[in-house]
Design a protein around this motif. Structure first.
Motif, short mmCIF file in Angstrom:
data_model
loop_
_atom_site.label_atom_id
_atom_site.label_comp_id
_atom_site.label_asym_id
_atom_site.label_seq_id
_atom_site.Cartn_x
_atom_site.Cartn_y
_atom_site.Cartn_z
N HIS A 168 0.82 -1.22 0.00
CA HIS A 168 0.00 0.00 0.00
C HIS A 168 0.85 1.26 0.00
O HIS A 168 0.31 2.36 0.18
CB HIS A 168 -0.92 -0.01 1.22
CG HIS A 168 -1.81 -1.21 1.30
ND1 HIS A 168 -2.97 -1.33 0.56
CD2 HIS A 168 -1.70 -2.36 2.00
CE1 HIS A 168 -3.54 -2.48 0.82
NE2 HIS A 168 -2.79 -3.14 1.69
N CYS A 169 2.17 1.13 -0.17
CA CYS A 169 3.04 2.29 -0.24
C CYS A 169 3.46 2.55 -1.69
O CYS A 169 3.47 1.63 -2.51
CB CYS A 169 4.29 2.07 0.62
SG CYS A 169 3.95 1.80 2.37
N ARG A 170 3.79 3.77 -1.99
CA ARG A 170 4.25 4.10 -3.34
C ARG A 170 5.44 5.07 -3.25
O ARG A 170 5.55 5.86 -2.31
CB ARG A 170 3.13 4.72 -4.18
CG ARG A 170 2.66 6.09 -3.69
CD ARG A 170 1.56 6.64 -4.58
NE ARG A 170 1.04 7.89 -4.08
CZ ARG A 170 1.53 9.09 -4.40
NH1 ARG A 170 2.55 9.18 -5.25
NH2 ARG A 170 1.00 10.20 -3.90
N GLN A 171 6.27 5.00 -4.23
CA GLN A 171 7.44 5.88 -4.29
C GLN A 171 7.05 7.21 -4.91
O GLN A 171 6.33 7.26 -5.91
CB GLN A 171 8.54 5.22 -5.11
CG GLN A 171 9.83 6.01 -5.17
CD GLN A 171 10.93 5.28 -5.93
OE1 GLN A 171 10.89 4.06 -6.03
NE2 GLN A 171 11.87 6.03 -6.47
N VAL A 172 7.54 8.29 -4.31
CA VAL A 172 7.19 9.62 -4.80
C VAL A 172 8.38 10.35 -5.42
O VAL A 172 8.19 11.27 -6.23
CB VAL A 172 6.59 10.48 -3.67
CG1 VAL A 172 5.28 9.91 -3.18
CG2 VAL A 172 7.57 10.63 -2.51
N ASP A 173 9.62 9.94 -5.06
CA ASP A 173 10.75 10.70 -5.60
C ASP A 173 12.05 9.96 -5.31
O ASP A 173 12.11 9.05 -4.47
CB ASP A 173 10.80 12.10 -4.97
CG ASP A 173 11.61 13.08 -5.81
OD1 ASP A 173 12.15 12.65 -6.85
OD2 ASP A 173 11.70 14.25 -5.41
N HIS A 174 13.11 10.37 -6.03
CA HIS A 174 14.49 10.02 -5.74
C HIS A 174 15.23 11.31 -5.41
O HIS A 174 15.12 12.29 -6.17
CB HIS A 174 15.16 9.34 -6.94
CG HIS A 174 15.03 7.86 -6.94
ND1 HIS A 174 14.10 7.18 -7.69
CD2 HIS A 174 15.71 6.91 -6.24
CE1 HIS A 174 14.22 5.87 -7.49
NE2 HIS A 174 15.18 5.69 -6.61
N ILE A 175 15.96 11.34 -4.32
CA ILE A 175 16.69 12.55 -3.95
C ILE A 175 18.14 12.17 -3.64
O ILE A 175 18.45 11.01 -3.35
CB ILE A 175 16.06 13.25 -2.74
CG1 ILE A 175 16.11 12.34 -1.50
CG2 ILE A 175 14.64 13.68 -3.04
CD1 ILE A 175 15.68 13.04 -0.24
N ARG A 176 19.00 13.17 -3.69
CA ARG A 176 20.40 12.97 -3.34
C ARG A 176 20.62 13.42 -1.90
O ARG A 176 20.31 14.55 -1.52
CB ARG A 176 21.31 13.76 -4.27
CG ARG A 176 22.80 13.58 -3.97
CD ARG A 176 23.65 14.34 -4.96
NE ARG A 176 23.50 13.79 -6.30
CZ ARG A 176 24.18 12.75 -6.77
NH1 ARG A 176 25.06 12.14 -5.98
NH2 ARG A 176 23.99 12.32 -7.99
N LYS A 177 21.14 12.52 -1.09
CA LYS A 177 21.45 12.80 0.30
C LYS A 177 22.94 12.56 0.51
O LYS A 177 23.39 11.43 0.63
CB LYS A 177 20.63 11.90 1.23
CG LYS A 177 20.87 12.15 2.70
CD LYS A 177 20.12 11.15 3.55
CE LYS A 177 20.46 11.35 5.02
NZ LYS A 177 19.83 10.30 5.87
N GLY A 178 23.71 13.62 0.48
CA GLY A 178 25.16 13.50 0.52
C GLY A 178 25.66 12.90 -0.78
O GLY A 178 25.40 13.43 -1.87
N ASP A 179 26.38 11.80 -0.68
CA ASP A 179 26.86 11.11 -1.88
C ASP A 179 25.93 9.99 -2.32
O ASP A 179 26.19 9.33 -3.33
CB ASP A 179 28.26 10.51 -1.60
CG ASP A 179 29.29 11.60 -1.32
OD1 ASP A 179 29.10 12.72 -1.84
OD2 ASP A 179 30.26 11.33 -0.58
N ASP A 180 24.87 9.76 -1.57
CA ASP A 180 23.94 8.67 -1.87
C ASP A 180 22.67 9.21 -2.50
O ASP A 180 22.27 10.36 -2.29
CB ASP A 180 23.61 7.88 -0.61
CG ASP A 180 24.84 7.27 0.03
OD1 ASP A 180 25.78 6.95 -0.72
OD2 ASP A 180 24.87 7.15 1.28
N ILE A 181 22.03 8.34 -3.27
CA ILE A 181 20.71 8.64 -3.84
C ILE A 181 19.71 7.73 -3.14
O ILE A 181 19.86 6.50 -3.14
CB ILE A 181 20.69 8.41 -5.36
CG1 ILE A 181 21.64 9.39 -6.04
CG2 ILE A 181 19.27 8.59 -5.89
CD1 ILE A 181 21.70 9.23 -7.55
#
Length: 324
Positions: free
Chosen positions: A219-232
């Motif tokens: 019942h969950c869905r992905q809303v975005d990809h973001i960059r957090k430091g050197d990780d995505i």
């Protein structure tokens, strides 16, 4: 000398209490000890439009916040969580996790993640169900509130993340707080603030999403990809229909009023049945109708005059009348 002891009360907050070694029973607070590194789920909740609400409610804003806290904290504790901090319009909640390498702890951690998400969703539903209780203010405060925000609804935004933190006591002997220090705590707060940009009520980190059970992930869905430091990293949400309307609970006054109406109707029906059984019928049966009246409009119990029945004059269709 001061011997320190650390324990957790029923709310999961650390109380660092020192007992005087002299034996006089006095207690002191030791803030010079080290903290403890733990793994935990962090939930950060914030009340929407709180600044405008405070300006409208003035002194009654304390009632507003405490009513929301009562609902939120009660549900979190029922779901084995702990209420850690109340920061005005925001609340920090935690679910401590065990080591994943320990047998059985992985399943327990998965259950804790499900409970954390469930508790926030249930809180949102209960806030809608009991919105009349939360927004029960004086006419002056309500007038100012709905004049500024005509379609005001009491809502919260939530951010969920999992990671390590250092738990311990922060402060002095004048003021002490059981707290968590970690970038993961700040990340949960950042997720909550981002819910407004994405237009969702709940925002979860990828690490928390991975901890959920397969049933919850459906019942969950992905809303975005973001960059957090050197990780995505990915961000997820749980779509909840917060526009659902609930039947308002009836007050005791209206319940008693409805019961009295039912009792009154029952008595009237009993009297009608009793009167129907005692009805005296004059004339043939085809003119008989319930209630003791004949089809000609005269009662079955006709009045007597000088020992004989007295009949009223019949109605005529012409303008002239005939008298007896």
């Amino acid at each position: 000398m001061t011997n320190t002891m650390a324990g957790w009360d029923s709310w999961g907050q650390e109380a660092c209490i020192g007992v005087d070694g002299g034996g006089n029973g006095e207690t002191t607070v030791n803030v010079l000890g080290n903290g403890t590194k733990i793994q935990s789920i962090f939930a950060f909740c914030d009340v929407r439009n709180f600044t405008d609400t405070t300006e409208c409610l003035q002194e009654e804003v304390m009632l507003f916040v405490n009513r929301i806290a009562h609902i939120l904290h009660s549900i979190v504790v029922q779901c084995d969580g702990a209420a850690n901090k109340n920061i005005g319009d925001a609340f920090l909640l935690t679910w401590k996790l065990g080591l994943a390498s320990t047998p059985g702890e992985e399943e327990a951690n998965r259950l804790a993640a499900d409970k954390a998400l469930y508790s926030l969703l249930k809180t949102m539903v209960e806030m809608i169900r009991y919105e009349d209780f939360i927004c029960n203010f004086s006419p002056t405060a309500l007038g100012a509130l709905y004049e500024r925000m005509p379609r005001y609804k009491c809502r919260i935004g939530c951010g969920l993340h999992v990671g390590w933190a250092i738990e311990g006591a922060i402060g002095s002997d004048k003021k002490i707080d059981a707290s968590y220090i970690s970038p993961h705590v700040n990340w949960s707060e950042h997720l909550e603030s981002s819910t407004k940009e994405y237009g969702v009520a709940v925002l979860m980190s990828e690490h928390f999403y991975d901890l959920l059970s397969p049933e919850a992930k459906l019942h969950c869905r992905q809303v975005d990809h973001i960059r957090k430091g050197d990780d995505i990293t990915a961000l997820f949400t749980y779509d909840a229909n917060l526009s659902q309307e609930f039947a308002k609970p009836e007050s005791a006054f209206y319940v008693r009023k409805r019961l009295n109406t039912i009792r009154k109707q029952t008595r009237i029906q009993a009297q009608l049945k009793k009167g129907y059984r005692r009805m005296i019928v004059d004339g043939d049966d085809e003119n008989k109708i319930p209630g003791g009246f004949s089809s000609q409009g005269t009662t079955s119990r006709m009045p007597k005059k000088n020992g004989a029945l007295h009949f009223p004059p019949p109605a005529t269709s012409s303008s002239s009348t005939t008298s007896f």
